[in-house]
Design a protein around this motif. Structure first.
Motif, mmCIF file in Angstrom:
data_model
loop_
_atom_site.group_PDB
_atom_site.id
_atom_site.type_symbol
_atom_site.label_atom_id
_atom_site.label_comp_id
_atom_site.label_asym_id
_atom_site.label_seq_id
_atom_site.Cartn_x
_atom_site.Cartn_y
_atom_site.Cartn_z
ATOM 1 N N GLY A 30 35.716 13.169 -22.146
ATOM 2 C CA GLY A 30 34.421 12.779 -21.718
ATOM 3 C C GLY A 30 33.522 12.511 -22.957
ATOM 4 O O GLY A 30 32.523 12.484 -22.887
ATOM 5 N N MET A 31 33.979 12.147 -24.024
ATOM 6 C CA MET A 31 33.416 11.708 -25.217
ATOM 7 C C MET A 31 32.803 10.450 -25.014
ATOM 8 O O MET A 31 33.219 9.425 -24.725
ATOM 9 N N PRO A 32 31.411 10.270 -25.229
ATOM 10 C CA PRO A 32 30.673 8.976 -25.005
ATOM 11 C C PRO A 32 30.687 7.980 -26.199
ATOM 12 O O PRO A 32 31.042 8.637 -27.285
ATOM 13 N N SER A 33 30.626 6.909 -25.955
ATOM 14 C CA SER A 33 30.532 5.827 -27.247
ATOM 15 C C SER A 33 29.136 5.150 -27.272
ATOM 16 O O SER A 33 28.226 5.556 -26.419
ATOM 17 N N ALA A 34 28.986 4.411 -28.030
ATOM 18 C CA ALA A 34 27.704 3.842 -28.320
ATOM 19 C C ALA A 34 27.196 2.836 -26.918
ATOM 20 O O ALA A 34 25.983 2.734 -26.787
ATOM 21 N N VAL A 35 28.117 2.773 -26.068
ATOM 22 C CA VAL A 35 27.912 1.624 -25.051
ATOM 23 C C VAL A 35 27.677 2.569 -23.657
ATOM 24 O O VAL A 35 27.575 1.740 -22.520
ATOM 25 N N THR A 36 28.027 3.808 -23.731
ATOM 26 C CA THR A 36 28.149 4.657 -22.429
ATOM 27 C C THR A 36 26.662 4.730 -21.956
ATOM 28 O O THR A 36 26.068 5.233 -22.784
ATOM 29 N N THR A 37 26.582 4.418 -20.818
ATOM 30 C CA THR A 37 24.948 4.521 -20.427
ATOM 31 C C THR A 37 25.048 5.769 -19.522
ATOM 32 O O THR A 37 23.791 6.349 -19.176
ATOM 33 N N ASP A 38 26.170 6.201 -18.723
ATOM 34 C CA ASP A 38 25.989 7.435 -17.863
ATOM 35 C C ASP A 38 26.599 8.382 -18.439
ATOM 36 O O ASP A 38 27.832 8.518 -18.574
ATOM 37 N N LEU A 39 25.849 9.363 -19.014
ATOM 38 C CA LEU A 39 26.435 10.643 -19.719
ATOM 39 C C LEU A 39 27.024 11.798 -18.598
ATOM 40 O O LEU A 39 27.455 12.812 -19.337
ATOM 41 N N ARG A 40 26.647 11.430 -17.520
ATOM 42 C CA ARG A 40 26.830 12.680 -16.666
ATOM 43 C C ARG A 40 28.212 12.738 -15.876
ATOM 44 O O ARG A 40 28.901 13.586 -15.227
ATOM 45 N N SER A 41 28.755 11.195 -15.693
ATOM 46 C CA SER A 41 30.082 11.001 -14.976
ATOM 47 C C SER A 41 31.177 10.895 -16.040
ATOM 48 O O SER A 41 30.947 10.661 -17.015
ATOM 49 N N PRO A 42 32.390 11.010 -15.371
ATOM 50 C CA PRO A 42 33.394 10.736 -16.028
ATOM 51 C C PRO A 42 33.559 9.261 -16.935
ATOM 52 O O PRO A 42 32.753 8.537 -16.337
ATOM 53 N N VAL A 43 33.970 9.138 -18.203
ATOM 54 C CA VAL A 43 33.777 7.986 -18.693
ATOM 55 C C VAL A 43 34.739 6.985 -17.893
ATOM 56 O O VAL A 43 36.066 7.222 -17.932
ATOM 57 N N ARG A 44 34.268 5.935 -17.669
ATOM 58 C CA ARG A 44 35.367 4.916 -17.194
ATOM 59 C C ARG A 44 35.414 3.684 -18.198
ATOM 60 O O ARG A 44 34.488 3.042 -18.738
ATOM 61 N N LEU A 45 36.796 3.671 -18.422
ATOM 62 C CA LEU A 45 36.967 2.450 -19.617
ATOM 63 C C LEU A 45 36.834 1.257 -19.300
ATOM 64 O O LEU A 45 37.930 0.467 -19.224
ATOM 65 N N SER A 46 35.600 0.694 -19.213
ATOM 66 C CA SER A 46 35.534 -0.818 -18.823
ATOM 67 C C SER A 46 35.920 -1.530 -19.936
ATOM 68 O O SER A 46 36.034 -1.054 -21.493
ATOM 69 N N ASP A 47 36.042 -2.940 -19.867
ATOM 70 C CA ASP A 47 36.296 -3.683 -21.163
ATOM 71 C C ASP A 47 35.383 -3.520 -22.199
ATOM 72 O O ASP A 47 35.668 -3.648 -23.328
ATOM 73 N N GLU A 48 34.051 -3.341 -21.806
ATOM 74 C CA GLU A 48 33.049 -3.254 -22.923
ATOM 75 C C GLU A 48 33.225 -1.741 -23.474
ATOM 76 O O GLU A 48 33.290 -1.901 -24.898
ATOM 77 N N GLU A 49 33.688 -1.193 -22.821
ATOM 78 C CA GLU A 49 33.811 0.520 -23.543
ATOM 79 C C GLU A 49 35.251 0.282 -24.326
ATOM 80 O O GLU A 49 35.206 0.716 -25.466
ATOM 81 N N ILE A 50 36.098 -0.414 -23.953
ATOM 82 C CA ILE A 50 37.378 -0.627 -24.801
ATOM 83 C C ILE A 50 36.985 -1.431 -26.142
ATOM 84 O O ILE A 50 37.383 -0.995 -27.043
ATOM 85 N N ARG A 51 36.226 -2.481 -26.119
ATOM 86 C CA ARG A 51 36.054 -3.292 -27.046
ATOM 87 C C ARG A 51 34.917 -2.546 -28.177
ATOM 88 O O ARG A 51 35.356 -2.476 -29.465
ATOM 89 N N GLU A 52 34.306 -1.585 -27.644
ATOM 90 C CA GLU A 52 33.291 -0.858 -28.492
ATOM 91 C C GLU A 52 34.318 0.152 -29.339
ATOM 92 O O GLU A 52 34.139 0.514 -30.576
ATOM 93 N N ARG A 53 35.215 0.989 -28.386
ATOM 94 C CA ARG A 53 35.884 2.118 -29.053
ATOM 95 C C ARG A 53 37.040 1.486 -29.953
ATOM 96 O O ARG A 53 37.497 2.273 -30.740
ATOM 97 N N MET A 54 37.459 0.174 -29.905
ATOM 98 C CA MET A 54 38.239 -0.247 -30.605
ATOM 99 C C MET A 54 37.633 -1.006 -31.924
ATOM 100 O O MET A 54 38.473 -1.701 -32.542
ATOM 101 N N SER A 55 36.558 -0.859 -31.934
ATOM 102 C CA SER A 55 35.686 -1.839 -33.009
ATOM 103 C C SER A 55 36.262 -1.562 -34.226
ATOM 104 O O SER A 55 35.907 -2.427 -35.146
#
Ligand code: FES
Ligand code: FES
Length: 215
Positions: free
Chosen positions: A166-191
């Motif tokens: 459940g660790m958010p990233s800089a592009v996580t918009t919904d902090l209450r739901s489980p993190v869904r690894l969208s391509d945007e999330e993946i790109r941010e977390r692999m940046s």
């Protein structure tokens, strides 16, 4: 009349720069290999003993307290899978896991690892029994020269666990739901992992595959 005049500011600045240059040159002559060869003495009391677990195996090392984890892995332990790119925390090629969290091993002093658990690319899988992240990178052809790949794979392994926790990233918009690894999330977390060959499209696809399998 006193003929002695103070230096013009430009001369003082020139002398300062010459002195700084000499200091930098003398520091640069200390090679990484020297970190591992000299014995502690009153004049050079840098050597110390550190115990940590590396890829499941206990290790006890005598090393220089100034040695990085990256140099210790490559030069002292002969584990060449972890790569040196920039040696200053900018490229991610040296990424390893410490207690499951990814770190830049070029910025981590080995002396800080007492009692810690370190995992490198050599501790993930092996030919014929690849870790799912290694298999996904191979299946997706997510590399060209391969130099950045060990770091990319280690980041991928940690990233999936971070999202599950459940660790958010800089592009996580919904902090209450489980993190869904969208391509945007993946790109941010692999940046933090740079690929000079530009294999990013397939790297994101490989991470997406691993995240999907985990889910
Ligand atoms: Fe460590 Fe580039 S070698 S971040
Ligand atoms: Fe060449 Fe990434 S595959 S640097």
């Amino acid at each position: 009349m006193d003929e002695t005049l103070p230096d013009p500011p430009s001369n003082a600045r020139r002398r300062f720069l010459i002195g700084t240059g000499a200091l930098t040159t003398s520091l640069a002559t200390v090679s990484h290999a020297e970190y591992f060869t000299h014995q502690p003495s009153a004049a050079q009391p840098y050597n110390m003993r550190v115990r940590f677990t590396l890829n499941g195996e206990p290790h006890e090392l005598e090393l220089d307290s100034r040695a990085t984890l990256l140099d210790t892995l490559r030069e002292k332990l002969g584990l060449m899978g972890t790569k040196k790119g920039c040696d200053r925390g900018q490229c991610g090629a040296c990424t390893v896991l410490v207690n499951g969290r990814r770190v830049n091993s070029c910025l981590t002093l080995a002396a800080t690892l007492e009692g810690e658990e370190v995992r490198t690319i050599e501790g993930l899988g092996r030919p014929g029994a690849l870790h799912p992240a290694q298999a996904a990178f191979a299946e997706r052809d997510a590399l060209q020269c391969g130099y950045c790949t060990p770091g990319q794979v280690m980041s991928c392994v940690a990233l999936v666990e971070e999202a599950r926790a459940g660790m958010p990233s800089a592009v996580t918009t919904d902090l209450r739901s489980p993190v869904r690894l969208s391509d945007e999330e993946i790109r941010e977390r692999m940046s933090g992992n740079i690929c000079r060959c530009g294999a990013y499209v397939n790297i994101v696809a490989a991470v997406r595959d691993v995240a999907g399998r985990k889910a």
